[in-house]
Scaffold this motif. Structure first.
Motif, PDB file in Angstrom:
ATOM      1  N   TRP A  77       0.817  -1.215   0.000  1.00 47.99           N
ATOM      2  CA  TRP A  77       0.000   0.000   0.000  1.00 47.99           C
ATOM      3  C   TRP A  77       0.849   1.263   0.000  1.00 47.99           C
ATOM      4  O   TRP A  77       0.505   2.252  -0.629  1.00 47.99           O
ATOM      5  N   LYS A  78       1.982   1.246   0.693  1.00 55.73           N
ATOM      6  CA  LYS A  78       2.851   2.428   0.710  1.00 55.73           C
ATOM      7  C   LYS A  78       3.474   2.699  -0.657  1.00 55.73           C
ATOM      8  O   LYS A  78       3.820   3.826  -0.974  1.00 55.73           O
ATOM      9  N   GLU A  79       3.639   1.665  -1.466  1.00 59.26           N
ATOM     10  CA  GLU A  79       4.214   1.828  -2.801  1.00 59.26           C
ATOM     11  C   GLU A  79       3.161   2.157  -3.857  1.00 59.26           C
ATOM     12  O   GLU A  79       3.503   2.395  -5.013  1.00 59.26           O
ATOM     13  N   HIS A  80       1.907   2.188  -3.465  1.00 57.10           N
ATOM     14  CA  HIS A  80       0.820   2.499  -4.399  1.00 57.10           C
ATOM     15  C   HIS A  80       0.962   3.934  -4.892  1.00 57.10           C
ATOM     16  O   HIS A  80       1.325   4.831  -4.122  1.00 57.10           O
ATOM     17  N   GLU A  81       0.700   4.182  -6.164  1.00 58.16           N
ATOM     18  CA  GLU A  81       0.878   5.524  -6.737  1.00 58.16           C
ATOM     19  C   GLU A  81      -0.045   6.572  -6.124  1.00 58.16           C
ATOM     20  O   GLU A  81       0.242   7.766  -6.186  1.00 58.16           O
ATOM     21  N   GLN A  82      -1.145   6.172  -5.502  1.00 57.49           N
ATOM     22  CA  GLN A  82      -2.076   7.127  -4.888  1.00 57.49           C
ATOM     23  C   GLN A  82      -1.876   7.251  -3.373  1.00 57.49           C
ATOM     24  O   GLN A  82      -2.676   7.907  -2.700  1.00 57.49           O
ATOM     25  N   TYR A  83      -0.822   6.638  -2.831  1.00 55.90           N
ATOM     26  CA  TYR A  83      -0.598   6.664  -1.388  1.00 55.90           C
ATOM     27  C   TYR A  83      -0.357   8.100  -0.906  1.00 55.90           C
ATOM     28  O   TYR A  83       0.526   8.801  -1.407  1.00 55.90           O
TER      29      TYR A  83
END
Length: 169
Positions: A77-83
């Motif tokens: 989740w931390k690497e998600h582009e919308q984080y």
């Protein structure tokens, strides 16, 4: 998907650890939203803040730090582009699609079934954010909002409305 945030984990003051949760916000009105243009969203979680009638928030339940999948869940989740892409807006007038967003306290604004806009004292546990149709946000309505005098539960006028909220308009 316009925003992702992680919540939970170990508390600041001790106590039992809560499983990590990913809050995922989706919205199809982001292209016509003045808050999104400023990298903000009313759906972003906050204590006592306004919320938005558009969009959806989904919560993906994760794990505590003792679980094997905890670090994988957190990293994905931390690497998600919308984080952490969006922040919580301060109380300010905005527009979404064909609505004016009025997120101020001490006043309750509601559109009646006949289309009339009713202004009243705030309800005890109601959402303070009003969504006023663009065509109903007229100079006459703005005048009614500015001259409104909200009453406190124990009686007397809430002076903070006239001194702080009205000048923000």
């Amino acid at each position: 998907m316009i925003h992702v945030e992680l919540y939970g984990g170990k508390g600041l003051f001790g106590g039992r650890e809560q499983p990590l949760e990913a809050s995922v916000i989706r919205c199809d009105k982001y292209k016509s939203c003045s808050y999104y243009e400023n990298n903000q969203c009313l759906k972003v979680r906050s204590i006592g803040g306004s919320t938005c009638r558009f969009g959806e928030e989904d919560t993906v339940r994760g794990y505590t730090s003792k679980a094997k999948k905890y670090h994988q869940f957190k990293r994905s989740w931390k690497e998600h582009e919308q984080y952490r892409k969006l922040g919580k807006p301060s109380a300010k007038l905005g527009h979404i699609d064909n609505f004016v967003v009025f997120p101020y306290p001490y006043i309750h604004i509601k559109e009646q079934e006949d289309g009339e806009i009713k202004i009243s004292d705030p309800l005890m546990f109601s959402d303070k954010t009003a969504f006023i149709p663009w065509e109903r946000f007229t100079p006459e309505l703005i005048h009614r909002i500015c001259t409104f005098r909200p009453e406190a539960v124990m009686g007397g006028e809430i002076m903070e409305y006239r001194k702080k909220i009205v000048p923000m308009l």
